[in-house]
Motif scaffolding. Structure first.
Motif, PDB file in Angstrom:
ATOM      1  N   ALA A 196      52.114  18.533  50.974  1.00  0.00           N
ATOM      2  CA  ALA A 196      52.811  19.803  50.755  1.00  0.00           C
ATOM      3  C   ALA A 196      53.933  19.558  49.762  1.00  0.00           C
ATOM      4  O   ALA A 196      55.109  19.707  50.077  1.00  0.00           O
ATOM      5  CB  ALA A 196      53.362  20.355  52.063  1.00  0.00           C
ATOM      6  N   ARG A 224      40.415  12.172  51.892  1.00  0.00           N
ATOM      7  CA  ARG A 224      41.440  13.114  51.445  1.00  0.00           C
ATOM      8  C   ARG A 224      42.684  13.013  52.311  1.00  0.00           C
ATOM      9  O   ARG A 224      42.608  12.678  53.494  1.00  0.00           O
ATOM     10  CB  ARG A 224      40.907  14.544  51.480  1.00  0.00           C
ATOM     11  N   GLN A 225      43.805  13.337  51.693  1.00  0.00           N
ATOM     12  CA  GLN A 225      45.069  13.396  52.434  1.00  0.00           C
ATOM     13  C   GLN A 225      45.748  14.724  52.120  1.00  0.00           C
ATOM     14  O   GLN A 225      45.856  15.114  50.951  1.00  0.00           O
ATOM     15  CB  GLN A 225      45.993  12.247  52.041  1.00  0.00           C
ATOM     16  N   SER A 226      46.192  15.415  53.147  1.00  0.00           N
ATOM     17  CA  SER A 226      46.882  16.684  52.924  1.00  0.00           C
ATOM     18  C   SER A 226      48.332  16.424  52.538  1.00  0.00           C
ATOM     19  O   SER A 226      48.987  15.542  53.089  1.00  0.00           O
ATOM     20  CB  SER A 226      46.832  17.554  54.189  1.00  0.00           C
ATOM     21  N   GLN A 243      47.595  19.977  44.761  1.00  0.00           N
ATOM     22  CA  GLN A 243      46.600  20.672  45.558  1.00  0.00           C
ATOM     23  C   GLN A 243      45.902  19.749  46.558  1.00  0.00           C
ATOM     24  O   GLN A 243      45.664  20.119  47.700  1.00  0.00           O
ATOM     25  CB  GLN A 243      45.551  21.308  44.645  1.00  0.00           C
ATOM     26  N   ARG A 244      45.580  18.561  46.109  1.00  0.00           N
ATOM     27  CA  ARG A 244      44.884  17.630  47.007  1.00  0.00           C
ATOM     28  C   ARG A 244      45.073  16.209  46.501  1.00  0.00           C
ATOM     29  O   ARG A 244      45.315  15.967  45.314  1.00  0.00           O
ATOM     30  CB  ARG A 244      43.393  17.971  47.117  1.00  0.00           C
TER      31      ARG A 244
END
Length: 299
Positions: A110, A106-108, A92-93
């Motif tokens: 996928a 934070r880093q996005s 999720q994060r």
């Protein structure tokens, strides 16, 4: 600046996009974290979620570790799947701290994996049972001959070293994400025809799907135990009817995988062969549309 550089050189991923486990047993998974930069990450923190198809995502747990410069580490997690079906496990994060673990950002990402939860290998004992055989003195047997219908191969099993390329079932391999080989059926003249579909209740709740897959698995193993082969068919929304021939226990999981992805249509008996059995998500067991038995989740 140090934190920005660290984020750009940092990645997390699952080792595989798909995996399997058995209901009732814990699943032990891993996430690979890699730092391609020359600055260490004093600390990383990942939040995982896991959910069945159609269910809201819930946070599983938070994982933490430190990652050296130009290095990597594996973060372990464990799931205890409560039911059969497909689970999507997703990161999720991700939060990354600098080398001194003072500042974070934070880093996005996928990154996700698909986990197929299969039923335990329980066998429904069918020998000499009048309950499941119905009123026919001959029982539920369909007398299709080998070489007619169904065809004389079609057991699907995982690819093994030494299998020829001609044995590979390319379409099913593409659908399931693993190489599957055709295997020749055992010498039997007895075939059971089993058609699947949803029942009267809509939508089907997760607990009902879980019970359906457990009963289907136990029923298949029971039919195979008495020396039969099974042609399983189903209709999907917006698609033609599909079928798969099961001649050994190894075919159980290759069947369940596409069923987990399928959107089954309501059960229809039109066009089914004579003597065909049906099983719906209400656990109704019928032959030629006539009730034989209604299973309960406890069975």
């Amino acid at each position: 600046l140090e934190l920005l550089l660290c984020r750009k050189q940092f990645s997390v991923r699952f080792p595989a996009a798909r995996d399997t486990c058995q209901k009732g047993k814990p699943y032990n998974g891993q996430i690979r974290a890699e730092n391609r930069g020359r600055l260490p990450a004093g600390r990383i923190q990942l939040a995982l979620s896991a959910c069945y198809a159609g269910s809201p995502a819930g946070t599983v747990r938070t994982l933490s570790a430190g990652v050296e410069a130009l290095g990597g580490c594996d973060l372990a997690f464990q799931l205890q799947p409560p039911g059969c079906g497909l689970i999507t496990v997703q990161i999720q994060r991700v939060r990354i701290w600098d080398a001194l673990a003072l500042l974070s950002a934070r880093q996005s990402v996928a990154a996700a994996m698909e986990l197929a939860v299969f039923p335990p290998e329980r066998t429904l004992r069918l020998t000499d049972s009048a309950t499941w055989a119905g009123n026919s003195p001959e029982g539920p047997r369909s007398t299709a001959r080998r070489g007619e219908d169904p065809p004389d191969y079609f057991q699907l099993r995982p690819f093994r070293e030494g299998d020829s390329a001609r044995q590979i079932h390319w379409k099913q391999s593409a659908r399931t994400g693993q190489l599957l080989s055709r295997d020749f059926a055992k010498d039997t003249d007895t075939w059971f025809h089993l058609h699947l579909g949803t029942g009267d209740a809509a939508p089907v709740l997760p607990e009902a799907w879980d019970a359906f897959y457990e009963v289907l698995s136990a029923l298949l193993l029971g039919l195979l135990e008495i020396g039969a082969a099974v042609r399983v068919s189903w209709a999907e929304e917006g698609a033609q009817r599909r079928s798969m021939d099961i001649t050994g226990p190894e075919g159980r999981c290759p069947l369940l995988w596409p069923l987990y992805h399928a959107h089954l249509e309501p059960l229809q008996t039109v066009g089914l062969p004579a003597g065909c059995f049906t099983l719906d998500t209400g656990l109704n067991w019928r032959r030629d549309g006539l009730p034989i038995h209604q299973f309960s989740p406890a069975e």
